[in-house]
Design a protein around this motif. Sequence first.
Motif, mmCIF file in Angstrom:
data_model
loop_
_atom_site.group_PDB
_atom_site.id
_atom_site.type_symbol
_atom_site.label_atom_id
_atom_site.label_comp_id
_atom_site.label_asym_id
_atom_site.label_seq_id
_atom_site.Cartn_x
_atom_site.Cartn_y
_atom_site.Cartn_z
ATOM 1 N N GLN A 70 18.173 39.424 11.880
ATOM 2 C CA GLN A 70 17.760 37.947 12.409
ATOM 3 C C GLN A 70 16.480 38.093 12.795
ATOM 4 O O GLN A 70 16.194 38.807 13.590
ATOM 5 C CB GLN A 70 18.113 36.977 12.800
ATOM 6 C CG GLN A 70 20.298 36.895 12.733
ATOM 7 C CD GLN A 70 19.872 35.836 11.202
ATOM 8 O OE1 GLN A 70 19.225 35.614 10.062
ATOM 9 N NE2 GLN A 70 21.410 35.328 11.464
ATOM 10 N N ASN A 89 13.740 31.365 16.456
ATOM 11 C CA ASN A 89 14.611 31.141 15.233
ATOM 12 C C ASN A 89 14.748 29.727 14.672
ATOM 13 O O ASN A 89 15.866 29.139 15.180
ATOM 14 C CB ASN A 89 15.435 32.088 14.988
ATOM 15 C CG ASN A 89 16.232 32.616 13.837
ATOM 16 O OD1 ASN A 89 16.668 31.718 13.539
ATOM 17 N ND2 ASN A 89 16.109 33.632 13.442
ATOM 18 N N GLU A 90 14.328 29.503 13.487
ATOM 19 C CA GLU A 90 14.785 28.068 13.362
ATOM 20 C C GLU A 90 15.434 27.677 12.461
ATOM 21 O O GLU A 90 15.974 27.078 12.815
ATOM 22 C CB GLU A 90 12.941 27.891 12.419
ATOM 23 C CG GLU A 90 11.865 28.039 12.684
ATOM 24 C CD GLU A 90 10.656 27.190 11.956
ATOM 25 O OE1 GLU A 90 11.595 26.900 10.901
ATOM 26 O OE2 GLU A 90 9.926 26.498 12.186
ATOM 27 N N TYR A 91 16.400 28.776 11.741
ATOM 28 C CA TYR A 91 17.882 29.230 11.621
ATOM 29 C C TYR A 91 18.430 28.066 12.840
ATOM 30 O O TYR A 91 19.445 27.032 12.015
ATOM 31 C CB TYR A 91 18.201 30.070 10.821
ATOM 32 C CG TYR A 91 19.406 29.637 9.975
ATOM 33 C CD1 TYR A 91 20.006 29.469 9.510
ATOM 34 C CD2 TYR A 91 20.704 30.887 11.017
ATOM 35 C CE1 TYR A 91 21.427 29.393 8.650
ATOM 36 C CE2 TYR A 91 21.916 30.374 11.060
ATOM 37 C CZ TYR A 91 22.507 29.537 9.323
ATOM 38 O OH TYR A 91 24.092 29.467 9.325
ATOM 39 N N TYR A 92 18.537 28.865 13.778
ATOM 40 C CA TYR A 92 19.224 28.725 14.321
ATOM 41 C C TYR A 92 19.009 27.318 15.322
ATOM 42 O O TYR A 92 20.088 26.440 15.736
ATOM 43 C CB TYR A 92 19.798 29.867 15.549
ATOM 44 C CG TYR A 92 20.852 30.659 14.699
ATOM 45 C CD1 TYR A 92 21.706 30.716 14.541
ATOM 46 C CD2 TYR A 92 20.355 32.128 14.965
ATOM 47 C CE1 TYR A 92 22.575 32.169 14.081
ATOM 48 C CE2 TYR A 92 20.545 33.445 14.597
ATOM 49 C CZ TYR A 92 22.173 32.839 13.685
ATOM 50 O OH TYR A 92 22.307 34.078 13.668
ATOM 51 N N ARG A 95 17.294 22.112 14.967
ATOM 52 C CA ARG A 95 17.946 21.259 14.264
ATOM 53 C C ARG A 95 18.001 20.165 15.772
ATOM 54 O O ARG A 95 17.188 19.447 16.942
ATOM 55 C CB ARG A 95 19.462 22.133 14.798
ATOM 56 C CG ARG A 95 19.702 23.692 14.213
ATOM 57 C CD ARG A 95 21.128 24.017 13.854
ATOM 58 N NE ARG A 95 21.373 25.205 13.510
ATOM 59 C CZ ARG A 95 22.404 25.987 13.627
ATOM 60 N NH1 ARG A 95 23.630 25.180 14.111
ATOM 61 N NH2 ARG A 95 23.078 26.914 13.031
ATOM 62 N N ARG A 107 24.987 31.080 17.590
ATOM 63 C CA ARG A 107 23.641 30.552 18.070
ATOM 64 C C ARG A 107 23.514 31.136 19.462
ATOM 65 O O ARG A 107 22.426 31.967 19.302
ATOM 66 C CB ARG A 107 23.358 29.443 17.854
ATOM 67 C CG ARG A 107 23.846 28.930 16.621
ATOM 68 C CD ARG A 107 23.339 26.575 16.925
ATOM 69 N NE ARG A 107 22.277 26.351 17.711
ATOM 70 C CZ ARG A 107 22.195 25.858 18.647
ATOM 71 N NH1 ARG A 107 23.505 25.056 19.080
ATOM 72 N NH2 ARG A 107 21.104 25.160 18.605
#
Length: 475
Positions: A70, A89-92, A95, A107
């Motif tokens: 990642q 890390n924008e995926y984790y 939000r 995460r």
Amino acid sequence: MKVLFVTSEAYPFARVGGLSDVSYSLPKALRKIGVDVRVMMPKYGEIPNNYKNKMKHLKNFNVPVGWRNQYCGIEYIEYDGIPFYLIDNEYYFKRHGYYGYYDDGERFAFFSRAIPESIYYLDDFIPDIIHCNDWHTGIVPVLLKAHYRNSPVHSKIKTVFTIHNLKYQGIFGRQVIGDLLSLSDEYYDEQKLKYYDGISFMKGGIIYSDKVTTVSKSYADEIKSPFYGEGLHGLLQGIGNKLVGIVNGIDYEMYNPKTDKAIYNNYEIDSINEKLKNKIELQRELKLNIDFDIPLLGIVTRLTGQKGIDLITAVIEDILKLDVQIAVLGTGEKYFEDIFRYYSRIYPSRFSANIYFSDSMARKIYAASDMFLMPSLFEPCGISQLIAQRYGSLPIVRETGGLKDTVKPYNRYTGEGNGFSFANYNAHDMLNVIKYALDIFRDKGTWTKIIRQAMKKDSSWDSSALEYKNLYDNV
């Protein structure tokens, strides 16, 4: 001494609970006494843009999360003299909110693995100690020993793990061991990570760190018992002097009634009468009867059972018969929210339910209230009672954890004390102490003396920071 202080939240970037304040104010205090502390936390999507725009991108690299590779970026910003590294890390992390997602295990496994990986890229900063906080970083000491023990960059790094609240342990399924942490099945063992049918990140931090601290001396003793130990009391009994209790403090620059811009009227210990202007203005804003003689009881908290809200609701009619006003601020369980909303409609001139959270309103309640009610079932340390004392609002607390360590009950025979307390988790014991406090309140001379004693109490980080420095020196 170089310390990397790793945390899931820190003021002013992300703030959910008391951990955020500690993650800002303790490093700040440590830096003042010569410890090179730097903070590392996730770069959440909800961090205000005025901070994001000032961040400098340092490096990016890949982090192994089980079979995944990642993206990880390191952003840097200095705030109030404290260096912050933010793991991107924008995926984790891009939000809404910070916690409570179905993949929190993944995460924070990513974040925990990113911490030792990032040390390869921090140039001149190789920490002597990584100071981990709560379950979100509890697995870091495990990963260090499992994956980095032969790394010359990591081999001399020691770890300290602080338990802020044992109730929240980061419990996930057995598959996390291999799938996210790249650990062998041998870690699924009662002497390692196994917790009932899953694994506990918190347990990993306790077992694999070099020192374990918690946020008050009384809580360090309490968590060795079944009631407070959350299933880990046997483990905590067995680690002996590895477990140390160091009470939290508050930042005296952040919380200062003399300079606080959020309150209606500034005051200090030598101008306590000026505090009354805050009471009148809060009564006006909350549409309570304007009367500086009526005692005002403040409650700023999460509306949950842990915070003793069930005790308050059990005798709320009895409290309101005592000719007091109550100002509540907080959110939580719908049952408690609905009860407080109901009483605010029945007694609109005496009971104000503010079912939201606002830091500025919290400060107004601290500054305006005469007493501050905090009857917790358990309280590892608590910060609210320290802020209340700083602002001259006398805490009424249950004798547990940090509340027991920081609030000395007033003794009318010796004149000593800086608040009021009761021992048993019982609504009528709490009610009797409220009555006792109200009786003392009628004697304005005595009441002012207790306020002065509360405001004189040193709840800054100065002494606790020295304890942490000594701990670091002896890990």
